[in-house]
Design a protein around this motif. Structure first.
Motif, PDB file in Angstrom:
ATOM      1  N   SER A 131      -7.377   6.793 -11.676  1.00 54.27           N
ATOM      2  CA  SER A 131      -6.913   7.585 -10.519  1.00 54.27           C
ATOM      3  C   SER A 131      -7.941   7.638  -9.362  1.00 54.27           C
ATOM      4  O   SER A 131      -9.008   7.166  -9.694  1.00 54.27           O
TER       5      SER A 131
ATOM      6  N   ARG B  86      12.187   3.623   3.357  1.00 52.70           N
ATOM      7  CA  ARG B  86      12.219   2.513   2.727  1.00 52.70           C
ATOM      8  C   ARG B  86      12.965   1.523   3.427  1.00 52.70           C
ATOM      9  O   ARG B  86      12.927   0.264   4.083  1.00 52.70           O
TER      10      ARG B  86
ATOM     11  N   VAL C 170       3.952   1.645  -1.542  1.00 53.98           N
ATOM     12  CA  VAL C 170       5.088   1.562  -2.520  1.00 53.98           C
ATOM     13  C   VAL C 170       5.525   2.721  -3.142  1.00 53.98           C
ATOM     14  O   VAL C 170       6.761   3.063  -3.098  1.00 53.98           O
ATOM     15  N   LYS C 171       4.542   3.718  -3.391  1.00 53.97           N
ATOM     16  CA  LYS C 171       4.925   5.045  -3.929  1.00 53.97           C
ATOM     17  C   LYS C 171       5.690   5.737  -2.919  1.00 53.97           C
ATOM     18  O   LYS C 171       6.816   6.326  -3.273  1.00 53.97           O
ATOM     19  N   GLU C 172       5.169   5.906  -1.757  1.00 52.76           N
ATOM     20  CA  GLU C 172       5.781   6.566  -0.630  1.00 52.76           C
ATOM     21  C   GLU C 172       7.402   6.066  -0.644  1.00 52.76           C
ATOM     22  O   GLU C 172       8.452   6.662  -0.184  1.00 52.76           O
TER      23      GLU C 172
ATOM     24  N   LYS D 185       9.129   4.443  -2.520  1.00 49.92           N
ATOM     25  CA  LYS D 185       9.995   4.704  -3.411  1.00 49.92           C
ATOM     26  C   LYS D 185      10.637   6.080  -3.428  1.00 49.92           C
ATOM     27  O   LYS D 185      11.710   6.249  -4.084  1.00 49.92           O
ATOM     28  N   LEU D 186       9.826   7.081  -3.174  1.00 53.01           N
ATOM     29  CA  LEU D 186      10.164   8.474  -2.913  1.00 53.01           C
ATOM     30  C   LEU D 186      11.270   8.621  -1.774  1.00 53.01           C
ATOM     31  O   LEU D 186      11.754   9.787  -1.754  1.00 53.01           O
TER      32      LEU D 186
ATOM     33  N   GLU E 255       0.732  -1.197  -0.050  1.00 49.18           N
ATOM     34  CA  GLU E 255       0.097   0.115  -0.071  1.00 49.18           C
ATOM     35  C   GLU E 255       0.897   1.261  -0.200  1.00 49.18           C
ATOM     36  O   GLU E 255       0.493   2.202  -0.399  1.00 49.18           O
TER      37      GLU E 255
END
Length: 577
Positions: free
Chosen positions: A479, A207, A197-199, A201-202, A195
């Motif tokens: 989206s 991470r 994964v985007k954050e 990666k940033l 859930e």
């Protein structure tokens, strides 16, 4: 063993049939030792007599009954998977929402996805255990015939082996249980990775901290406990094998010196025992799996106990609840206390509030003020811990609406109790901030369903991305704003008397914000729906017929800026892009 008790209770016939077949297989497998010994003792008789017929018959019985037992257990394993998962699903849906939230998504997923499979995978080992137990019993009987002394020594060795194995197994089970506890934490980490994964990666540091060190620590603990537990079971198997070797040594070297036993009897006994070793080794391979299954079943039962002891919400007895043409929902002295995992508390209420048909009610307030909790109380997802909720009411003309504590409707109607809470909930459609988007039209009113769905797809400007094929949406990977529009479409198709929208417009662009506040809400009001909107969009507060503000769980008077005139037509928020 917990697993055996569960199977005997839930599928007695199939389970006993499989066990009986396993016992017959074990007895037949052990019995054909007799024709083997007879053939070795008298080769001429074996070639010309009927010994070979008995040998073939016993071999066929052993093979066929073992296959039959396995097939029954394969069927039973799939039946167990279905029953356990269905019971878990029913428990989740029947339990109060707060109990489900308290149990937690990772623990429920772990039970549904992993524990049930672990239990089912262990079932084929049960006939083998029964077969080997029968085999050992027949071996003891055969040894009594050959030599009571040898049988007594063998029985003593078997008792010692079982005692040693149980001691090892109890120790190993503690580690396997600890590993199972760590598994819940692992599922929480997995959910975070998927859930977030985007954050992740940033943010490399986050991470490394969450998906690296924290996950690795839990995974290493899980691995350590699993390795130790399984190693202990292997040590238990080794101890059993050592006892068998010691028994053979005693029979070959010690016993002849202590008792006058014919060499032929010793040879027959050793042959039987060595023949039994392969069967026992197969059992020892399955015992760790059966131990893990017992732990997994215990975890499933613990989750079920948590949900079922929290109470069962009775389903509505009729598709259309008999609340009549109700005009209002009244909350009187309603109170709800939220207790966090570390003991912190948040109290909402006591609140007095009315929700009316043909009216748009805005609920505003800061983050954490209790708006979503209030929405769950209004919709019946949370039962009030104090106060009452009534549905019904009769319009009274000539009485002035005073805002929060309006008196335009008499306090008549039905008080909502546990018996009719599910029926009450059927009055609502809702799109919560943490909504789930269903990918199909199942369970919706069938009248002109596809035509209405296509109409709203076009109206919400989704028809260029989503179509309806066999009552399913062709795509849901959209989206967040588009997914919310699809959820809104489903809510419109439900066509319920009351609607709740929890920050629906938060992910929409200015065009659809205006469309929602100026057109859709007005349309619902014109259709005599009761509409509750949780919103931070102060530019559109004028779209509400009434507005209540929550501050730290209490309704407070709205400040002047909330009731100021709406922005002019030149305001960018009021202009479609």
């Amino acid at each position: 063993m917990r697993l055996v008790t569960y199977l005997f209770r839930s599928a007695r016939g199939t389970f006993l049939l499989a066990l009986a077949a396993g016992l017959v297989s074990g007895i037949a497998g052990a019995a054909f030792i007799a024709p083997v010994n007879a053939a070795l003792g008298d080769p001429d008789e074996a070639a010309s007599g009927s010994i070979w017929i008995w040998y073939v018959a016993l071999c066929l019985i052993a093979v066929v009954t073992r296959a039959f037992a396995q097939i029954q257990l394969f069927r039973l394993s799939q039946q167990v998977i279905y029953r356990l998962r269905r019971r878990m699903v029913d428990a989740i849906l029947d339990a109060p929402l707060r109990a489900v939230e308290t149990t937690g998504t990772p623990r429920l997923y772990s039970a549904l996805a992993d524990d049930v499979v672990v239990v089912a995978d262990a079932l084929p080992g049960l006939p083998l255990v029964c077969s080997s137990a029968a085999f050992l019993l027949v071996v003891i009987v055969y040894l009594v015939i050959v030599s009571p002394v040898v049988a007594l020594v063998t029985l003593a060795a078997a008792v010692a082996g079982v005692a040693a194995y149980r001691a090892f197994a109890a120790y190993g089970m503690r580690y396997l249980a600890a590993a199972r506890t760590e598994q819940d934490a692992l599922f929480e980490h997995f959910r975070t990775v998927v859930e977030g994964v985007k954050e992740l990666k940033l943010n490399r540091a986050r991470r490394d901290a969450l998906a690296g060190r924290a996950l690795d620590a839990t995974a290493m603990s899980y691995r350590r406990h699993s390795v130790v537990g399984l190693s202990v079971f292997e040590a238990a198997a080794g101890s059993g094998q050592a006892i068998i070797f010691a028994l053979v040594g005693v029979l070959l070297f010690a016993l002849p010196a202590m008792a006058a036993i014919p060499a032929a009897s010793i040879a027959a006994a050793v042959l039987v025992i060595l023949f039994a070793v392969s069967s026992l080794q197969g059992v020892l391979v399955w015992l760790p799996t059966l131990g893990r299954a017992s732990i997994a079943l215990g975890s499933i039962e613990a989750r079920l106990t948590e949900l079922e002891t929290a109470g069962r919400e009775e389903p509505a007895t009729t598709p259309t609840p008999a609340f009549g043409d109700w005009r209002s929902i009244r909350l009187h002295g309603v109170r709800h206390v939220y207790r966090g995992p570390t003991g912190e508390e948040f109290t909402l209420g006591p609140l007095d509030l009315r929700v009316r048909r043909g009216e748009v009610l805005f609920v505003v307030g800061g983050n954490g003020s209790g708006k979503t909790t209030l929405a769950k109380l209004i919709t019946g997802l949370y039962p009030p811990q104090g106060g009452t909720i009534r549905i019904g009411g009769t319009e009274v003309t000539g009485i002035k609406d005073t805002g929060i504590k309006d008196t335009g409707i008499e306090d008549t109607g039905v008080e909502i109790t546990d018996a009719d809470r599910d029926a009450y909930r059927q009055q609502f459609s809702a799109v919560f901030s943490d909504f789930h988007l269903f990918d199909n039209l199942l369970g919706l009113p069938p009248q002109d369903l596809l035509d209405k769905a296509r109409h709203y797809l076009a109206r919400l400007r989704l028809d260029h991305k989503v179509s309806i094929v066999d009552d399913r949406f062709s795509a849901t990977a959209l989206s967040q704003g588009q997914r919310k529009r699809l959820a809104l479409l489903l809510a419109f198709l439900e066509d319920r008397p009351a609607y709740v929208f929890d920050e629906w417009a938060a992910d929409q662009d200015p065009e659809f914000k205006r469309f929602f506040y100026r057109e859709l809400l007005a349309e619902l009001k014109a259709r005599d729906k009761a509409v509750v909107v949780i919103s931070h969009d102060d530019r559109y507060f004028d779209a509400a017929d009434r507005l209540v503000r929550l501050d730290y769980g209490q309704i407070s008077d709205a400040p002047a800026w909330l009731t100021s005139p709406p922005p002019g037509p030149g305001d960018p928020e009021e202009v479609r892009s």
